[in-house]
Scaffold this motif. Structure first.
Motif, PDB file in Angstrom:
ATOM      1  N   THR A 260     -59.155  11.029  67.938  1.00 10.57           N
ATOM      2  CA  THR A 260     -58.289  11.790  67.029  1.00 10.57           C
ATOM      3  C   THR A 260     -57.599  12.942  67.776  1.00 10.57           C
ATOM      4  OG1 THR A 260     -59.749  11.318  65.148  1.00 10.57           O
ATOM      5  CG2 THR A 260     -58.252  13.194  64.914  1.00 10.57           C
ATOM      6  N   THR A 261     -56.324  13.147  67.478  1.00  9.42           N
ATOM      7  CA  THR A 261     -55.607  14.323  67.967  1.00  9.42           C
ATOM      8  C   THR A 261     -55.282  15.208  66.765  1.00  9.42           C
ATOM      9  OG1 THR A 261     -54.622  13.175  69.842  1.00  9.42           O
ATOM     10  CG2 THR A 261     -53.525  15.178  69.102  1.00  9.42           C
ATOM     11  N   ILE A 262     -55.685  16.465  66.848  1.00  6.05           N
ATOM     12  CA  ILE A 262     -55.403  17.420  65.772  1.00  6.05           C
ATOM     13  C   ILE A 262     -54.081  18.116  66.074  1.00  6.05           C
ATOM     14  CG2 ILE A 262     -56.213  19.485  64.564  1.00  6.05           C
ATOM     15  CD1 ILE A 262     -58.015  17.050  64.097  1.00  6.05           C
ATOM     16  N   SER A 263     -53.091  17.918  65.214  1.00  3.71           N
ATOM     17  CA  SER A 263     -51.780  18.560  65.381  1.00  3.71           C
ATOM     18  C   SER A 263     -51.511  19.445  64.172  1.00  3.71           C
ATOM     19  CB  SER A 263     -50.675  17.509  65.510  1.00  3.71           C
ATOM     20  OG  SER A 263     -50.840  16.747  66.688  1.00  3.71           O
ATOM     21  N   LEU A 264     -51.341  20.724  64.416  1.00  5.24           N
ATOM     22  CA  LEU A 264     -51.155  21.679  63.318  1.00  5.24           C
ATOM     23  C   LEU A 264     -50.087  22.697  63.671  1.00  5.24           C
ATOM     24  CD1 LEU A 264     -54.937  22.384  62.576  1.00  5.24           C
ATOM     25  CD2 LEU A 264     -53.367  21.183  61.037  1.00  5.24           C
ATOM     26  N   HIS A 265     -49.276  23.053  62.673  1.00  4.60           N
ATOM     27  CA  HIS A 265     -48.317  24.146  62.816  1.00  4.60           C
ATOM     28  C   HIS A 265     -48.921  25.340  62.074  1.00  4.60           C
ATOM     29  CE1 HIS A 265     -44.458  26.032  63.535  1.00  4.60           C
ATOM     30  NE2 HIS A 265     -44.406  26.392  62.263  1.00  4.60           N
ATOM     31  N   LEU A 266     -49.224  26.410  62.805  1.00  4.33           N
ATOM     32  CA  LEU A 266     -50.028  27.504  62.253  1.00  4.33           C
ATOM     33  C   LEU A 266     -49.248  28.813  62.121  1.00  4.33           C
ATOM     34  CD1 LEU A 266     -53.360  26.838  64.211  1.00  4.33           C
ATOM     35  CD2 LEU A 266     -52.808  26.168  61.862  1.00  4.33           C
ATOM     36  N   ALA A 267     -47.936  28.729  61.945  1.00  2.00           N
ATOM     37  CA  ALA A 267     -47.140  29.955  61.823  1.00  2.00           C
ATOM     38  C   ALA A 267     -47.605  30.822  60.655  1.00  2.00           C
ATOM     39  CB  ALA A 267     -45.661  29.616  61.664  1.00  2.00           C
TER      40      ALA A 267
END
Length: 410
Positions: free
Chosen positions: A284-291
């Motif tokens: 699994t790759t965790i991809s998150l935009h955390l602005a």
């Protein structure tokens, strides 16, 4: 507490009682400023963090020199507060790192309102000399892409301006939930606000609604327990108080984000229970935009390291002006543990790491979140946290609460 703390490889143990997390630092500091402007307000469950203690002391101080040390929120909020305190002149300063953190955007905005603030050292940075006066302006234009705290500082003093405040925002707005939190707290005390396109209008208010406001516990502090549960076997669980399903805090997004790590959150009677329900596949790759939630980036990437997952976190431009440059600090400490990390000005990417190197000393850079984010790795390996007392900035009881989960400290 020792300056450096050894964390021995441990097994998670569910505490017999819920862990009480103190009130949100973000909510507390906003409410303390509002209470200073509207003394009829009463507050409950206020944060016991260093930052909040410093904020309260500064608001009550009669001194001409106020040093808020590492408390960034306090620096921004107090700059606005003292700018409107008539017939009071003072110097507002902080730690060496604080004197490197920019404040020009806020000072320029306050000067548009008629404030009299000058720099005593480098242009655009603390220390500041603030000559308090009645602010006659109403309309301010401010760049919204650097720090939401600049915007919140202005919104908080808006109700005490004679004609209220009209705030025009330019650029990409950052950390929107923190602005929304400020607006919600203003509404609670009876302030009317109006939002149209990129303009926020705050109406003046003479007297707050007589009310007691209960500060919700701090979701950012809860993140470290999410990480612990994510790194534990299926079935592990922990209860935390005092949390709401509908929260003003952006970091309440943890409940959704950590589903990707197999952690389910249930709400009952102002309590949350975190439970590990399933394993996460190693590819699994965790991809998150955390602005909107940059303060939990450190916790999330350490969780990924502990689970052997690759990840890419974006929207992190504000991390470069925190207690330290958090992107550089993360890269340095993660690579000590064997990770491969690439950073840009607003992102961090880490490849899946099969083996975590043991007995590493984690530097914390005067940053409370560096200490707490790496602590859950004690479920994987021995490690030492340098300058362990730094956690008192936001979570003074952290090490005691961590010990209650079975983590062995010395």
């Amino acid at each position: 507490m020792p300056h450096n703390l050894k964390l021995h490889k441990s097994t998670f143990r569910s505490p017999t009682e819920p862990i009480h997390i103190a009130g949100s630092k973000s909510e507390s500091n906003r409410l303390l400023l509002l209470q200073a402007l509207f003394p009829e307000l009463e507050l409950a469950n206020v944060s016991n963090s260093d930052d909040t203690v410093l904020m309260a002391q500064a608001l009550a101080s009669q001194d001409s020199l106020i040093n808020i040390q590492h408390a960034g929120t306090a620096m921004r909020f107090l700059t606005a507060f003292f700018a409107m305190q008539e017939n009071k002149t003072l110097t507002l300063t902080g730690s060496q790192r604080m004197r490197q953190r920019p404040i020009k955007i806020l000072v320029d905005a306050l000067n548009q309102l008629g404030a009299r603030i000058t720099y005593l050292n480098a242009n655009g940075f603390p220390p500041l000399q603030i000559e308090g006066k009645k602010l006659s302006g109403q309309t301010v234009t401010i760049h919204a892409g650097v720090s939401s705290q600049y915007i919140s500082a202005l919104l908080l003093i808006g109700p005490k301006l004679k004609n209220g405040l009209q705030l025009k925002l330019t650029g990409q707005i950052t950390s929107t939930p923190y602005i929304q939190m400020t607006l919600e707290l203003l509404h609670q005390i009876g302030v009317e606000t109006h939002i149209s396109a990129n303009t926020i209008r705050v109406n003046p208010l003479k007297k707050a609604l007589k009310t007691t406001i209960q500060v919700e516990s701090d979701w950012s502090s809860a993140s470290y327990f999410y990480s612990l549960i994510a790194l534990s076997p299926v079935g592990a669980q922990i209860a935390l108080t005092n949390f709401k399903k509908i929260s003003y805090q952006g970091d309440a997004a943890l409940a959704h984000i950590y589903k990707q790590f197999g952690v389910f959150t249930s709400f009952h009677n102002n309590k949350i229970t975190l439970k590990k329900t399933n394993l996460v596949p190693s590819n699994t790759t965790i991809s998150l935009h955390l602005a909107n939630t940059p303060d939990i980036a450190q916790t999330i990437i350490v969780t990924c390291l502990g689970l052997g997952l690759s990840c890419k976190l974006t929207g992190l431009h504000t991390l470069k002006i925190k207690e330290t440059d958090r992107l550089v600090a993360l890269k340095t400490e993660l690579e000590k543990l064997g990770a491969s990390v690439v950073i840009t000005t607003n992102s961090i990417r880490m490849a899946a790491t099969k083996t975590i190197l043991p007995d590493v000393c984690i530097a914390t850079y005067n940053d409370h979140r560096m200490a707490m984010a790496f602590a859950p790795l004690a479920l994987r390996t021995d490690l030492t946290i340098l300058d362990a007392p730094v956690v008192s900035k936001s979570f003074p009881s952290f090490w005691t609460d961590l010990k209650a989960t079975g983590i062995r400290l010395s």
